[in-house]
Write a protein that holds these residues in place. Structure first.
Motif, PDB file in Angstrom:
ATOM      1  N   LEU A   1      18.084  28.437  -7.618  1.00  9.07           N
ATOM      2  CA  LEU A   1      19.461  28.035  -6.942  1.00  9.07           C
ATOM      3  C   LEU A   1      20.063  26.796  -7.686  1.00  9.07           C
ATOM      4  O   LEU A   1      20.890  26.134  -7.196  1.00  9.07           O
ATOM      5  N   VAL A   2      19.486  26.431  -8.891  1.00 11.27           N
ATOM      6  CA  VAL A   2      20.222  25.284  -9.535  1.00 11.27           C
ATOM      7  C   VAL A   2      21.448  25.175  -9.544  1.00 11.27           C
ATOM      8  O   VAL A   2      22.321  24.102  -9.231  1.00 11.27           O
ATOM      9  N   ALA A   3      22.127  26.282 -10.103  1.00 12.90           N
ATOM     10  CA  ALA A   3      23.378  26.319 -10.478  1.00 12.90           C
ATOM     11  C   ALA A   3      24.353  26.303  -9.093  1.00 12.90           C
ATOM     12  O   ALA A   3      25.402  25.612  -9.161  1.00 12.90           O
ATOM     13  N   GLU A   4      24.040  26.950  -7.959  1.00 18.59           N
ATOM     14  CA  GLU A   4      24.628  26.903  -6.703  1.00 18.59           C
ATOM     15  C   GLU A   4      24.542  25.449  -6.225  1.00 18.59           C
ATOM     16  O   GLU A   4      25.526  24.960  -5.616  1.00 18.59           O
ATOM     17  N   GLU A   5      23.331  24.730  -6.231  1.00 15.66           N
ATOM     18  CA  GLU A   5      23.268  23.534  -6.030  1.00 15.66           C
ATOM     19  C   GLU A   5      24.287  22.506  -6.611  1.00 15.66           C
ATOM     20  O   GLU A   5      25.005  21.934  -6.118  1.00 15.66           O
ATOM     21  N   GLN A   6      24.204  22.716  -7.916  1.00 12.62           N
ATOM     22  CA  GLN A   6      25.377  21.996  -8.680  1.00 12.62           C
ATOM     23  C   GLN A   6      26.864  22.234  -8.180  1.00 12.62           C
ATOM     24  O   GLN A   6      27.583  21.258  -8.162  1.00 12.62           O
ATOM     25  N   GLN A   7      27.191  23.329  -7.880  1.00 10.76           N
ATOM     26  CA  GLN A   7      28.680  23.709  -7.678  1.00 10.76           C
ATOM     27  C   GLN A   7      28.757  23.229  -6.207  1.00 10.76           C
ATOM     28  O   GLN A   7      29.958  22.786  -5.931  1.00 10.76           O
ATOM     29  N   LEU A   8      27.889  23.411  -5.286  1.00 14.83           N
ATOM     30  CA  LEU A   8      28.069  22.731  -3.939  1.00 14.83           C
ATOM     31  C   LEU A   8      28.249  20.980  -3.848  1.00 14.83           C
ATOM     32  O   LEU A   8      29.052  20.684  -3.193  1.00 14.83           O
ATOM     33  N   LYS A   9      27.414  20.835  -4.862  1.00 12.96           N
ATOM     34  CA  LYS A   9      27.603  19.188  -4.929  1.00 12.96           C
ATOM     35  C   LYS A   9      28.617  18.721  -5.570  1.00 12.96           C
ATOM     36  O   LYS A   9      29.458  17.925  -5.113  1.00 12.96           O
ATOM     37  N   SER A  10      29.344  19.564  -6.397  1.00 16.22           N
ATOM     38  CA  SER A  10      30.783  19.299  -7.168  1.00 16.22           C
ATOM     39  C   SER A  10      31.803  19.719  -6.045  1.00 16.22           C
ATOM     40  O   SER A  10      32.553  18.644  -5.860  1.00 16.22           O
ATOM     41  N   ASP A  11      31.557  20.706  -5.165  1.00 13.27           N
ATOM     42  CA  ASP A  11      32.603  20.850  -4.109  1.00 13.27           C
ATOM     43  C   ASP A  11      32.638  19.598  -3.325  1.00 13.27           C
ATOM     44  O   ASP A  11      33.697  19.452  -2.730  1.00 13.27           O
ATOM     45  N   LEU A  12      31.295  19.388  -2.771  1.00 11.50           N
ATOM     46  CA  LEU A  12      31.135  18.112  -1.638  1.00 11.50           C
ATOM     47  C   LEU A  12      31.998  16.845  -2.396  1.00 11.50           C
ATOM     48  O   LEU A  12      32.724  16.175  -1.507  1.00 11.50           O
ATOM     49  N   ALA A  13      31.582  16.544  -3.484  1.00  7.34           N
ATOM     50  CA  ALA A  13      32.461  15.383  -4.139  1.00  7.34           C
ATOM     51  C   ALA A  13      34.068  15.576  -4.337  1.00  7.34           C
ATOM     52  O   ALA A  13      34.790  14.709  -3.571  1.00  7.34           O
ATOM     53  N   TYR A  14      34.451  16.671  -4.679  1.00  9.09           N
ATOM     54  CA  TYR A  14      35.789  16.940  -4.590  1.00  9.09           C
ATOM     55  C   TYR A  14      36.461  16.963  -3.031  1.00  9.09           C
ATOM     56  O   TYR A  14      37.516  16.339  -2.903  1.00  9.09           O
ATOM     57  N   LEU A  15      35.754  17.351  -2.070  1.00  8.58           N
ATOM     58  CA  LEU A  15      36.040  17.338  -0.672  1.00  8.58           C
ATOM     59  C   LEU A  15      36.275  15.781  -0.165  1.00  8.58           C
ATOM     60  O   LEU A  15      37.106  15.742   0.670  1.00  8.58           O
ATOM     61  N   GLU A  16      35.226  14.982  -0.741  1.00  7.83           N
ATOM     62  CA  GLU A  16      35.339  13.652  -0.247  1.00  7.83           C
ATOM     63  C   GLU A  16      36.585  13.084  -0.560  1.00  7.83           C
ATOM     64  O   GLU A  16      37.277  12.175   0.224  1.00  7.83           O
ATOM     65  N   GLY A  17      37.221  13.360  -1.860  1.00  9.37           N
ATOM     66  CA  GLY A  17      38.509  12.975  -2.119  1.00  9.37           C
ATOM     67  C   GLY A  17      39.671  13.493  -1.446  1.00  9.37           C
ATOM     68  O   GLY A  17      40.607  12.705  -1.043  1.00  9.37           O
ATOM     69  N   CYS A  18      39.504  14.833  -1.270  1.00 10.20           N
ATOM     70  CA  CYS A  18      40.351  15.391  -0.110  1.00 10.20           C
ATOM     71  C   CYS A  18      40.443  14.691   1.288  1.00 10.20           C
ATOM     72  O   CYS A  18      41.666  14.448   1.777  1.00 10.20           O
ATOM     73  N   GLN A  19      39.372  14.495   1.727  1.00 10.17           N
ATOM     74  CA  GLN A  19      39.237  13.840   2.947  1.00 10.17           C
ATOM     75  C   GLN A  19      39.856  12.276   2.940  1.00 10.17           C
ATOM     76  O   GLN A  19      40.462  11.940   3.933  1.00 10.17           O
ATOM     77  N   ARG A  20      39.554  11.558   1.925  1.00  8.80           N
ATOM     78  CA  ARG A  20      40.051  10.237   1.688  1.00  8.80           C
ATOM     79  C   ARG A  20      41.787  10.200   1.763  1.00  8.80           C
ATOM     80  O   ARG A  20      42.199   9.480   2.345  1.00  8.80           O
ATOM     81  N   GLN A  21      42.040  11.380   0.891  1.00  8.53           N
ATOM     82  CA  GLN A  21      43.437  11.288   0.835  1.00  8.53           C
ATOM     83  C   GLN A  21      44.242  11.868   2.203  1.00  8.53           C
ATOM     84  O   GLN A  21      45.406  11.361   2.554  1.00  8.53           O
ATOM     85  N   VAL A  22      43.508  12.574   2.931  1.00  8.06           N
ATOM     86  CA  VAL A  22      44.138  12.832   4.258  1.00  8.06           C
ATOM     87  C   VAL A  22      43.988  12.093   5.168  1.00  8.06           C
ATOM     88  O   VAL A  22      44.946  11.671   6.021  1.00  8.06           O
ATOM     89  N   TRP A  23      43.078  11.250   5.169  1.00  8.46           N
ATOM     90  CA  TRP A  23      43.082   9.928   6.040  1.00  8.46           C
ATOM     91  C   TRP A  23      44.258   8.871   5.619  1.00  8.46           C
ATOM     92  O   TRP A  23      44.820   8.325   6.540  1.00  8.46           O
TER      93      TRP A  23
END
Length: 164
Positions: A84-106
């Motif tokens: 599941l290396v590819a899925e792990e990388q995709q989930l990490k990428s999504d999490l990093a992008y989501l952190e930007g979304c959360q900062r923006q919404v705050w």
């Protein structure tokens, strides 16, 4: 002082009284209009803050789901990690992008909370578009989470069947 002078003075007094009453009515209508405008602005601002808060909660749910799936991969068996290396990388990428979304919404929450009426009217459509774009990302990321969860379940099932 004859009758015409008395009537003129009386007419002047009535005119002055009428002007004073008209001025007071005008001031009252202006105050009522300002109060209605202020109330409408407060209501609009509160509704928009609720909309932003709903988006923040939506982002938080995705964050929890991403972290849970990443934990399942990271703390799983080595065979599962490798599969599941590819899925792990995709989930990490999504999490990093989501952190930007959360900062923006705050940031939007703080900014909208401090806004005056004209600023909210001007910026609300742009802010709403930003939130909707981030919600679209969350929707797509949830789809990727569904796919990753299926793959994790399948990998765990295959791993347990292999060792039984």
């Amino acid at each position: 002082m004859d009758t015409s002078d008395f009537i003129s003075v009386l007419a002047l007094a009535v005119s002055l009284l009428s002007a004073w009453i008209s001025y007071r009515a005008y001031r009252y209508s202006v105050r009522v209009k300002e109060a209605e405008s202020s109330l409408a602005f407060s209501r609009d601002k509160a509704e928009f803050l609720v909309r932003i808060d709903k988006a923040r909660k939506y982002f938080d749910r995705l964050e929890n789901r991403l972290k849970e799936l990443l934990d399942r991969i990271i703390y799983g068996a080595e065979d599962i990690k490798r599969a599941l290396v590819a899925e792990e990388q995709q989930l990490k990428s999504d999490l990093a992008y989501l952190e930007g979304c959360q900062r923006q919404v705050w940031s939007l929450t703080d900014e909208v909370y401090e806004m005056e009426q004209s600023a909210l009217a001007h910026h609300k459509p742009r802010f709403l578009r930003l939130i909707e774009d981030d919600e679209l990302f969350v929707s797509e990321a949830n789809g990727r989470c569904d796919r990753a969860e299926e793959l994790i379940n399948k990998a765990e099932k295959n791993f347990t069947m292999f060792f039984l």
